[in-house]
Design a protein around this motif. Structure first.
Motif, PDB file in Angstrom:
ATOM      1  N   GLY A 180       0.895  11.280  -4.841  1.00 23.76           N
ATOM      2  CA  GLY A 180      -0.554  11.411  -4.911  1.00 23.76           C
ATOM      3  C   GLY A 180      -1.278  10.161  -5.337  1.00 23.76           C
ATOM      4  N   ARG A 181      -0.606   9.028  -5.245  1.00 22.54           N
ATOM      5  CA  ARG A 181      -1.197   7.750  -5.660  1.00 22.54           C
ATOM      6  C   ARG A 181      -0.997   6.706  -4.573  1.00 22.54           C
ATOM      7  N   VAL A 182      -1.901   5.725  -4.536  1.00 23.73           N
ATOM      8  CA  VAL A 182      -1.693   4.533  -3.726  1.00 23.73           C
ATOM      9  C   VAL A 182      -1.360   3.399  -4.701  1.00 23.73           C
ATOM     10  N   TYR A 183      -0.200   2.768  -4.485  1.00 24.10           N
ATOM     11  CA  TYR A 183       0.254   1.687  -5.349  1.00 24.10           C
ATOM     12  C   TYR A 183      -0.029   0.338  -4.696  1.00 24.10           C
ATOM     13  N   GLY A 184      -0.319  -0.646  -5.520  1.00 28.92           N
ATOM     14  CA  GLY A 184      -0.478  -1.995  -5.013  1.00 28.92           C
ATOM     15  C   GLY A 184      -1.468  -2.790  -5.843  1.00 28.92           C
ATOM     16  N   ARG A 185      -1.362  -4.121  -5.748  1.00 25.66           N
ATOM     17  CA  ARG A 185      -2.289  -4.978  -6.488  1.00 25.66           C
ATOM     18  C   ARG A 185      -3.697  -4.805  -5.925  1.00 25.66           C
ATOM     19  N   GLY A 186      -4.613  -4.417  -6.804  1.00 27.39           N
ATOM     20  CA  GLY A 186      -5.998  -4.212  -6.408  1.00 27.39           C
ATOM     21  C   GLY A 186      -6.345  -2.775  -6.080  1.00 27.39           C
ATOM     22  N   THR A 187      -5.376  -1.858  -6.096  1.00 24.56           N
ATOM     23  CA  THR A 187      -5.708  -0.464  -5.800  1.00 24.56           C
ATOM     24  C   THR A 187      -6.723   0.074  -6.792  1.00 24.56           C
ATOM     25  N   CYS A 188      -6.432  -0.150  -8.063  1.00 22.14           N
ATOM     26  CA  CYS A 188      -7.326   0.307  -9.131  1.00 22.14           C
ATOM     27  C   CYS A 188      -8.522  -0.633  -9.264  1.00 22.14           C
ATOM     28  N   ASP A 189      -8.258  -1.927  -9.263  1.00 18.84           N
ATOM     29  CA  ASP A 189      -9.288  -2.932  -9.529  1.00 18.84           C
ATOM     30  C   ASP A 189      -9.471  -3.839  -8.313  1.00 18.84           C
ATOM     31  N   MET A 190     -10.313  -3.511  -7.289  1.00 20.12           N
ATOM     32  CA  MET A 190     -11.070  -2.273  -7.202  1.00 20.12           C
ATOM     33  C   MET A 190     -11.201  -1.813  -5.759  1.00 20.12           C
TER      34      MET A 190
ATOM     35  N   GLY B 231       0.808  -1.213   0.000  1.00 22.73           N
ATOM     36  CA  GLY B 231       0.000   0.000   0.000  1.00 22.73           C
ATOM     37  C   GLY B 231       0.843   1.264   0.000  1.00 22.73           C
ATOM     38  N   VAL B 232       1.864   1.292  -0.838  1.00 26.04           N
ATOM     39  CA  VAL B 232       2.788   2.426  -0.889  1.00 26.04           C
ATOM     40  C   VAL B 232       2.077   3.674  -1.417  1.00 26.04           C
ATOM     41  N   VAL B 233       2.269   4.802  -0.725  1.00 29.73           N
ATOM     42  CA  VAL B 233       1.739   6.097  -1.163  1.00 29.73           C
ATOM     43  C   VAL B 233       2.886   6.930  -1.719  1.00 29.73           C
ATOM     44  N   LYS B 234       2.709   7.387  -2.962  1.00 29.94           N
ATOM     45  CA  LYS B 234       3.772   8.150  -3.616  1.00 29.94           C
ATOM     46  C   LYS B 234       3.164   9.016  -4.713  1.00 29.94           C
TER      47      LYS B 234
ATOM     48  N   VAL C 173      -3.974   3.800  -7.900  1.00 29.18           N
ATOM     49  CA  VAL C 173      -5.184   4.604  -7.984  1.00 29.18           C
ATOM     50  C   VAL C 173      -4.848   5.981  -7.432  1.00 29.18           C
ATOM     51  N   GLY C 174      -5.334   7.018  -8.105  1.00 30.82           N
ATOM     52  CA  GLY C 174      -5.063   8.378  -7.671  1.00 30.82           C
ATOM     53  C   GLY C 174      -5.894   8.743  -6.445  1.00 30.82           C
ATOM     54  N   ILE C 175      -5.263   9.398  -5.470  1.00 25.37           N
ATOM     55  CA  ILE C 175      -5.991   9.784  -4.262  1.00 25.37           C
ATOM     56  C   ILE C 175      -7.067  10.811  -4.596  1.00 25.37           C
ATOM     57  N   GLU C 176      -6.744  11.790  -5.412  1.00 25.08           N
ATOM     58  CA  GLU C 176      -7.739  12.794  -5.785  1.00 25.08           C
ATOM     59  C   GLU C 176      -8.879  12.164  -6.585  1.00 25.08           C
ATOM     60  N   ASP C 177      -8.556  11.174  -7.403  1.00 24.56           N
ATOM     61  CA  ASP C 177      -9.611  10.463  -8.142  1.00 24.56           C
ATOM     62  C   ASP C 177     -10.581   9.786  -7.185  1.00 24.56           C
ATOM     63  N   MET C 178     -10.048   9.165  -6.133  1.00 24.82           N
ATOM     64  CA  MET C 178     -10.915   8.519  -5.143  1.00 24.82           C
ATOM     65  C   MET C 178     -11.777   9.549  -4.421  1.00 24.82           C
ATOM     66  N   VAL C 179     -11.191  10.681  -4.079  1.00 24.56           N
ATOM     67  CA  VAL C 179     -11.949  11.736  -3.392  1.00 24.56           C
ATOM     68  C   VAL C 179     -13.090  12.226  -4.270  1.00 24.56           C
TER      69      VAL C 179
END
Length: 425
Positions: free
Chosen positions: A114-124, A109-112, A400-406
């Motif tokens: 403005g994004r959260v990286y990891g398997r499943g961050t985007c999907d979903m 769950g690395v944050v870098k 997944v972008g943090i701002e996108d999630m917001v």
């Protein structure tokens, strides 16, 4: 009221980010179905603390379910102050394997940047986190709302959804009067609404032959050569015909606005396992092929199947000794929710409010769990909407972008306001 709702989500950016990180740290890899139970229980405990009634439902007897890898789903429900409509947010918690090529730990769950990286961050899991925050904020800001909100974390979507949404739908969890509107936070981009998906027919075709010594193939009958004749017929006849079939469905990407067929796998002859690297000196008496046919709203499933079986029957008639069997593996009809459906209008208004423009309406080239909600649950007021870029799904360094999630959480909260509180967005 709207400004207050949106500010409340802005105030919880760090919480949204941390929730996404926590979800990613459960390595819910499918297959085989790892960490399903602890991930479901984590979601359930969080929602229970917020006043949701929580239920865990195991998909007993479904593919892959066993005591080591139980198909554990979580369904949570928050009742409003009086009867009304029910909005259900459904997210799958399973992810595909990490694979090679990562520059970060796929389950840290690395944050870098403005994004959260990891398997499943985007999907979903980013979409799941956004839906949880949206629901919690809406409840806090609208304590007198009518109806109910449900949030589910379900399993096995990556392998067909049979231990998850299909199982739950069969038990009535996605049927009226329990549920009215469904939003699936799949990563279709924060300003697009996915109305449905193309149809799919998977089938296994087996050609028959006769075994003989490889030095005297004339005494046998090669099932692989028969399969080769079928593949050639596909190349000469079927694939060109499919390329000409276009749809009015707004499928993305552009290349998927036509009929397609993929050859998923082919296996023929005896295995080489007993002597690695050396073939068996026999004529293959069987050859199996798996096809993945994606079809359009304008096509009839029986006609889709007939295009293949007509070729097979002609080869059986014209080619000496040609024989075959065909077995259905999966069939799902195309689905497309109407643009004027309540959930579509509510999310569209939310997108317009946040991005100051109308959404794009799209259709997914592949299926997702909406297929079970429609065909088993008979709930058609259902869409996919969530943060994330679909092209990043299943890739190394998925993010997944943090701002996108917001922003997506804001759209979801505004949609809840429209559907449950009856207020203008």
């Amino acid at each position: 009221m709207t400004d207050k709702l949106l500010r409340a989500i802005d105030d919880r950016v760090d919480e949204l980010t941390a929730l996404t990180q926590d979800l990613v740290r459960f390595p819910t890899i499918n297959p085989p179905g790892e960490a399903y139970t602890p991930c479901a229980e984590y979601i359930g405990e969080r929602l229970k603390a917020g006043g949701f009634q929580v239920e865990y439902v195991r998909g007993e007897g479904t593919p892959g379910d066993n005591d080591r890898y139980p198909r554990t789903n979580v369904v949570a429900r928050f009742e409003g102050k009086r009867p009304g409509k029910v909005v259900h947010f459904n997210s799958h918690i399973d992810v595909v394997e990490a694979g090679e090529g990562w520059t970060v730990d796929p389950f840290a769950g690395v944050v870098k940047d403005g994004r959260v990286y990891g398997r499943g961050t985007c999907d979903m899991k980013g979409g799941l986190a956004a839906s949880i925050i949206a629901a919690e904020v809406f409840i806090a800001e609208n304590p007198d709302f009518a109806g109910a909100i449900e949030i589910s974390g379900t399993v096995d979507e990556e392998s067909g959804g049979y231990g998850g949404v299909a199982y739950l739908a069969g038990k009535g969890y996605f049927s009226a009067p329990r549920v009215d509107h469904v939003i699936i936070p799949e990563p279709l981009n924060k300003d697009r609404i996915c109305l449905g998906h193309r149809g799919v027919w998977w089938a296994e075709i087996e050609t028959k032959g006769h075994i003989a010594h490889g030095s005297m193939p004339f005494l046998g009958d090669s099932a692989v050569r028969h399969m080769g004749a079928l593949l050639q017929a596909f190349e000469d006849e079927l694939f060109p015909a499919l390329d000409k079939k276009q749809t009015e469905m707004p499928v993305v990407p552009e290349g998927a606005r036509r009929s397609t067929m993929n050859i998923n796998s082919i296996h023929g002859g005896q295995t080489e396992d007993f002597r690695p690297g050396l073939p068996s000196p026999t004529v293959p008496d069987t050859c199996r092929l798996v096809i993945d046919r994606r079809f359009l709203l304008e096509e009839d499933l029986d006609a889709v199947k007939s295009e293949v079986t007509t070729i097979l029957d002609r080869l059986k008639s014209d080619r000496p000794k040609f024989d075959y069997t065909i077995r259905d593996l999966m069939e799902v009809k195309p689905t497309m929710t109407e643009r004027d459906a309540p959930v579509v209008r509510a999310v569209a208004e939310g997108i317009h409010a946040i991005f100051d423009r109308a959404p794009d309406y799209v259709i997914s080239p592949g299926t997702y769990d909406q297929k079970h909600i429609a065909r088993i649950g008979h709930i058609y007021d259902c869409i996919a909407y969530g943060p994330g870029i679909l092209d990043l799904a299943h890739q190394p360094d998925e993010w997944v972008g943090i701002e996108d999630m917001v922003q997506s959480a804001k759209v979801m909260a505004l949609a809840l306001r429209r559907l449950l509180a009856g207020g203008e967005i």
